[in-house]
Motif scaffolding. Structure first.
Motif, PDB file in Angstrom:
ATOM      1  N   ASP A  92     -35.966 -57.434   5.373  1.00 26.41           N
ATOM      2  CA  ASP A  92     -37.358 -57.845   5.226  1.00 26.41           C
ATOM      3  C   ASP A  92     -38.089 -57.667   6.552  1.00 26.41           C
ATOM      4  OD1 ASP A  92     -36.764 -58.528   2.645  1.00 26.41           O
ATOM      5  OD2 ASP A  92     -36.474 -60.655   3.082  1.00 26.41           O
ATOM      6  N   ARG A  93     -39.397 -57.713   6.496  1.00 20.62           N
ATOM      7  CA  ARG A  93     -40.180 -57.545   7.724  1.00 20.62           C
ATOM      8  C   ARG A  93     -40.192 -58.853   8.511  1.00 20.62           C
ATOM      9  NH1 ARG A  93     -45.608 -57.971   9.591  1.00 20.62           N
ATOM     10  NH2 ARG A  93     -46.085 -56.360  11.141  1.00 20.62           N
ATOM     11  N   TRP A  94     -39.639 -58.799   9.720  1.00 13.98           N
ATOM     12  CA  TRP A  94     -39.654 -59.940  10.632  1.00 13.98           C
ATOM     13  C   TRP A  94     -40.669 -59.624  11.726  1.00 13.98           C
ATOM     14  CZ3 TRP A  94     -36.092 -64.229  10.467  1.00 13.98           C
ATOM     15  CH2 TRP A  94     -35.225 -64.186   9.372  1.00 13.98           C
ATOM     16  N   GLU A  95     -41.813 -60.252  11.649  1.00 10.67           N
ATOM     17  CA  GLU A  95     -42.910 -59.935  12.554  1.00 10.67           C
ATOM     18  C   GLU A  95     -42.507 -60.202  13.998  1.00 10.67           C
ATOM     19  OE1 GLU A  95     -42.972 -61.907  10.025  1.00 10.67           O
ATOM     20  OE2 GLU A  95     -44.380 -61.124   8.540  1.00 10.67           O
ATOM     21  N   SER A  96     -42.616 -59.174  14.843  1.00 11.10           N
ATOM     22  CA  SER A  96     -42.225 -59.321  16.246  1.00 11.10           C
ATOM     23  C   SER A  96     -43.160 -60.244  17.008  1.00 11.10           C
ATOM     24  CB  SER A  96     -42.198 -57.942  16.925  1.00 11.10           C
ATOM     25  OG  SER A  96     -43.471 -57.320  16.843  1.00 11.10           O
TER      26      SER A  96
END
Length: 232
Positions: free
Chosen positions: A31-35
């Motif tokens: 999943d997209r893990w926002e940096s």
């Protein structure tokens, strides 16, 4: 869900420390893990991924995926795709490949199996007989199953092939960990053939915003605290 739990633990005084190590099961690391969410880098997090973003065909897909309208294509418009969506994407291509091979070999295999007339006609139709309390298998089911097991392709989730029992084989899971700057780094991989194998992690140091001028005197002040700071 996993991301919300991580953020909640970081904000907890007792749990939000890098002395704790969290191992996330499943494939949530795809999943997209926002940096830009600093909380993700505040703890030791290790998880698994199945989508290899370093492969050319995966990057090409993600480029098109990112340009799609999320209003018409659910989940699109991002630079990543969830493992569940990637597995479904590959599953569709497996079905397409299997049916294409079957139809190329026997173009008229389904000619007499599908209804092409109104329901009350005498044309033969598919009937699963669900009203009888059991399901009648389709006459072509075994044949389709054999062609499905013979499919071999390179999908978003890596190499797709199956054993004689229909189980997927020769696939790889990537073990990644979250760095202090909320970036994912691959540290190992696991495959059903070779098991767990460590890899050389390629960490990227965050860029320092501190600029030290040359030819300038800096005064550093400290406190004598034996045995850490001592006069000699």
């Amino acid at each position: 869900m996993a991301k919300e739990i991580v953020v909640g633990h970081v904000r907890d005084i007792g749990l939000g420390r890098r002395t704790y190590h969290y191992l996330l099961s499943g494939l949530v690391m795809d999943d997209r893990w926002e940096s830009e969410v600093a909380e993700y880098g505040a703890m030791n997090i290790t998880g698994f991924r199945i989508v290899d973003n370093t492969k050319k065909h995966v990057r090409h897909f993600l480029e098109g995926w990112r340009n799609l309208d999320p209003l018409t294509s659910l989940g699109a418009g991002k630079d990543s795709i969830s493992a569940q969506a990637a597995l479904m994407y590959d599953a569709v291509f497996v079905l397409v490949e299997a049916f294409n091979k079957l139809l190329r070999k026997k173009p008229d295999v389904f000619r007499n199996s599908f209804r092409r007339a109104p329901y009350n006609s005498t044309t033969k139709a598919l009937d699963c007989n669900v009203s009888g309390g059991w399901v009648t298998p389709w006459e072509h089911g075994d044949k389709i199953s054999r062609f499905l097991r013979k499919v071999e392709l390179e999908g978003l989730t890596g190499e797709v092939r199956f054993s004689e029992e229909g189980r997927r084989q020769n696939y790889t899971l990537h073990v990644v960990e979250m760095t202090v700057n909320s970036a994912m780094v691959k540290v190992a991989e696991w495959s059903d053939e070779s098991g767990f194998t460590s890899v050389s992690a390629k960490y990227t140091r965050p860029k320092s915003t501190l600029h030290i001028e040359r030819n300038k005197t800096y005064i550093v002040t400290t406190i004598v605290e034996e045995p850490y700071i001592m006069l000699r």
